[in-house]
Design an enzyme around this catalytic site. Structure first.
Site, mmCIF file in Angstrom:
data_model
loop_
_atom_site.group_PDB
_atom_site.id
_atom_site.type_symbol
_atom_site.label_atom_id
_atom_site.label_comp_id
_atom_site.label_asym_id
_atom_site.label_seq_id
_atom_site.Cartn_x
_atom_site.Cartn_y
_atom_site.Cartn_z
ATOM 1 N N HIS A 33 -9.990 1.542 1.936
ATOM 2 C CA HIS A 33 -9.532 2.897 2.275
ATOM 3 C C HIS A 33 -10.724 3.839 2.502
ATOM 4 C CE1 HIS A 33 -5.212 2.583 1.909
ATOM 5 N NE2 HIS A 33 -5.290 2.032 0.711
ATOM 6 N N HIS A 40 -9.096 -3.930 -1.582
ATOM 7 C CA HIS A 40 -8.047 -3.141 -0.917
ATOM 8 C C HIS A 40 -8.360 -1.645 -1.034
ATOM 9 C CE1 HIS A 40 -3.664 -2.185 0.020
ATOM 10 N NE2 HIS A 40 -4.153 -1.032 -0.431
ATOM 11 N N GLU A 41 -8.700 -1.198 -2.263
ATOM 12 C CA GLU A 41 -8.938 0.234 -2.453
ATOM 13 C C GLU A 41 -10.183 0.707 -1.696
ATOM 14 O OE1 GLU A 41 -6.726 2.215 -3.505
ATOM 15 O OE2 GLU A 41 -5.485 0.524 -4.106
ATOM 16 N N CYS A 44 0.857 -1.190 0.000
ATOM 17 C CA CYS A 44 0.000 0.000 0.000
ATOM 18 C C CYS A 44 0.889 1.234 0.000
ATOM 19 C CB CYS A 44 -0.887 -0.009 1.244
ATOM 20 S SG CYS A 44 -2.005 1.404 1.338
HETATM 21 NI NI NI Z 1 -3.657 1.043 -0.169
#
Ligand code: NI
Length: 181
Positions: free
Chosen positions: A149, A145-146, A103
């Protein structure tokens, strides 16, 4: 356009739930500038995805661009540059697989994370139109994953075995020649 600093784990914005973007605000000059800046920032950093909170903008916006082809994750399918506003992720098949994730907000580290490998994403594109994508395998991991956030989560939250949170340079040094790239 300008490159923005990417904030790192420890900055409180990365732990906030990002605010939805009002549909009427999506197709605006302000958003187009922000998207252009995010693309430039992503390319400068050499990543495959960037969420707005990572440049300290706590709104539901993320971009993903996966070149595809052979990589350290094996042979992967590409995703052209795609802009996601207000994404909603649905797991189609709960079967999981693990990848060594990294990341831009956790520089220098890698962690092995299991995630469902068949998902659907409902979102609004950069013009404010409704759109849907169905993704499998590594690409399913990338969107999860995105979008983490946007919910104030980081991949490190998902690591089950803390011996599998490692420094990237040590991780690269341990790869056998036929296991990467
Ligand atoms: Ni990330």
């Amino acid at each position: 356009m300008s490159i923005h600093p990417i904030i790192k784990m420890g900055h409180p914005t990365l732990r906030q739930v990002a605010k939805p973007v009002a549909p009427a605000d999506i197709d605006s000059a302000k958003m187009h500038t922000l998207i252009a800046d995010m693309i430039e920032t992503l390319h400068d950093a050499g990543g495959i995805g960037l969420a707005a909170p990572q440049i300290n903008q706590p709104i539901q916006l993320a971009i993903i661009e996966v070149p595809g082809g052979p990589s350290r994750y094996g042979e992967i399918e590409p995703i052209p540059l795609t802009v996601f506003f207000n994404p909603v992720l649905t797991v189609i098949e709960p079967e999981e697989a693990g990848y060594w994730e990294g990341c831009l907000s956790v520089p220098g580290l890698r962690g092995f994370v299991y995630r469902p490998q068949h998902v659907r994403v409902d979102y609004m594109d950069a013009s404010g139109n409704d759109a849907t994508l169905e993704l499998q395998g590594f690409l399913a991991t990338v969107v999860q994953h995105e979008f983490d956030h946007l919910a104030g989560r980081l991949y490190v939250d998902h690591i089950r075995d803390m011996t599998q949170l490692v420094f990237e340079d040590e991780w690269l040094a341990q790869q056998t020649p036929d296991s990467v790239d």
